[in-house]
Write an enzyme that holds these catalytic residues in place. Sequence first.
Site, PDB file in Angstrom:
ATOM      1  N   LYS A  98       8.710  28.259   0.218  1.00 35.11           N
ATOM      2  CA  LYS A  98       7.756  27.829   1.266  1.00 35.11           C
ATOM      3  C   LYS A  98       7.999  26.395   1.702  1.00 35.11           C
ATOM      4  O   LYS A  98       7.094  25.560   1.714  1.00 35.11           O
ATOM      5  CB  LYS A  98       6.318  28.009   0.795  1.00 35.11           C
ATOM      6  CG  LYS A  98       5.985  29.467   0.504  1.00 35.11           C
ATOM      7  CD  LYS A  98       4.532  29.700   0.269  1.00 35.11           C
ATOM      8  CE  LYS A  98       4.274  31.129  -0.154  1.00 35.11           C
ATOM      9  NZ  LYS A  98       4.856  31.504  -1.477  1.00 35.11           N
TER      10      LYS A  98
HETATM   11  O1  LIG Z   1       0.849  34.845   1.553  1.00 39.92           O
HETATM   12  C1  LIG Z   1       1.499  34.795   0.508  1.00 39.92           C
HETATM   13  C2  LIG Z   1       2.776  34.283   0.456  1.00 39.92           C
HETATM   14  C3  LIG Z   1       3.461  34.313  -0.710  1.00 39.92           C
HETATM   15  N1  LIG Z   1       2.916  34.816  -1.836  1.00 39.92           N
HETATM   16  C4  LIG Z   1       3.727  34.817  -3.072  1.00 39.92           C
HETATM   17  O2  LIG Z   1       3.999  36.168  -3.434  1.00 39.92           O
HETATM   18  C5  LIG Z   1       3.875  36.306  -4.843  1.00 39.92           C
HETATM   19  C6  LIG Z   1       2.721  37.235  -5.162  1.00 39.92           C
HETATM   20  O3  LIG Z   1       2.695  37.521  -6.523  1.00 39.92           O
HETATM   21  P1  LIG Z   1       1.783  38.708  -7.127  1.00 39.92           P
HETATM   22  O4  LIG Z   1       1.978  38.571  -8.603  1.00 39.92           O
HETATM   23  O5  LIG Z   1       2.311  40.009  -6.599  1.00 39.92           O
HETATM   24  O6  LIG Z   1       0.386  38.433  -6.706  1.00 39.92           O
HETATM   25  C7  LIG Z   1       3.702  34.920  -5.411  1.00 39.92           C
HETATM   26  O7  LIG Z   1       4.986  34.389  -5.684  1.00 39.92           O
HETATM   27  C8  LIG Z   1       3.082  34.148  -4.269  1.00 39.92           C
HETATM   28  O8  LIG Z   1       3.396  32.772  -4.300  1.00 39.92           O
HETATM   29  C9  LIG Z   1       1.665  35.341  -1.790  1.00 39.92           C
HETATM   30  O9  LIG Z   1       1.121  35.833  -2.800  1.00 39.92           O
HETATM   31  N2  LIG Z   1       0.986  35.310  -0.615  1.00 39.92           N
END
Ligand SMILES: O=c1ccn([C@@H]2O[C@H](COP(=O)(O)O)[C@@H](O)[C@H]2O)c(=O)[nH]1
Length: 279
Positions: A98
């Site tokens: 990001k």
């Molecule tokens: O809007 C967003 C953008 C990025 N993320 C990222 O995705 C994963 C989600 O992890 P989970 O364990 O499936 O919840 C994480 O790396 C976030 O930084 C997001 O969740 N939402």
Amino acid sequence: MTPEPFGARLRHALDTRGPLCVGIDPHASLLASWGLDDDVAGLERFTRTTVEALADRVAVLKPQSAFFERFGSRGVAVLEKAVQEARAAGALVLMDAKRGDIGSTMGAYAATYLDPDSPLFSDALTVSPYLGFGSLRPALDAAAACGSGVFVLALTSNPEGAEVQRATAADGRSLAQVMLDHMAAENAGATPLGSVGAVVGATLGDAGADLAINGPLLAPGIGAQGATPADLPRVFGSAVGDVVPSVSRGVLRHGPDAAGLREAAGRFADEVRAAVSGS
Ligand SMILES: O=c1ccn([C@@H]2O[C@H](COP(=O)(O)O)[C@@H](O)[C@H]2O)c(=O)[nH]1
């Protein structure tokens, strides 16, 4: 030779390997549940196990840079190795870092993640447009030049995102829609899919935005954040065919057994297929 654009490579990967991105998020709690210490050796073992289990079958692996950076240079070395091994095994690597800054600094981020000579070279990078979409130009240009992609934050999966992303711009559009419209312009004319993607959370209920950007829509939030594959048609509407559903903890909690990780990823991909084909 002109490199094959990321959008085309992604479409092929989703069609042949299944519609799923698995995140590599080595939370301290996951290391503990895998019986690993919260140190560089634990991080290395966790990451290697995940890459070995999944890189030969899932379309996209998405390492979350923060969980590697927290161990300093030795954590970043683990990340470098993971990126290279995952790509060698055929997965597309989306670096979730990001990044977003003024254009000149954005150029350094582009050199870090989107220059094929960099040790962290990835197939795609997540970027934040909230310093102005134009500030992303160095990353957009670098991606186009080397066949990589960028995924631009539009409507994130966290509830706090709305106060910024749903705010109204001077012309009446939401800020997220302004960014989505920029993405659509970048992707105009690309086939089968542009290389500039949007991040749109699967948790949103209804995106409430025009998602027709002719590019991939990364959909985090499935699993630990509460969304399910069955939510995708409602959130994405007619754009659901371009969604790249992303799951991190929802898959990783089935480790350290490689078969457990593979079964979980396979289940999510099957559920996505069922949800999308029934929509
Ligand atoms: O809007 C967003 C953008 C990025 N993320 C990222 O995705 C994963 C989600 O992890 P989970 O364990 O499936 O919840 C994480 O790396 C976030 O930084 C997001 O969740 N939402």
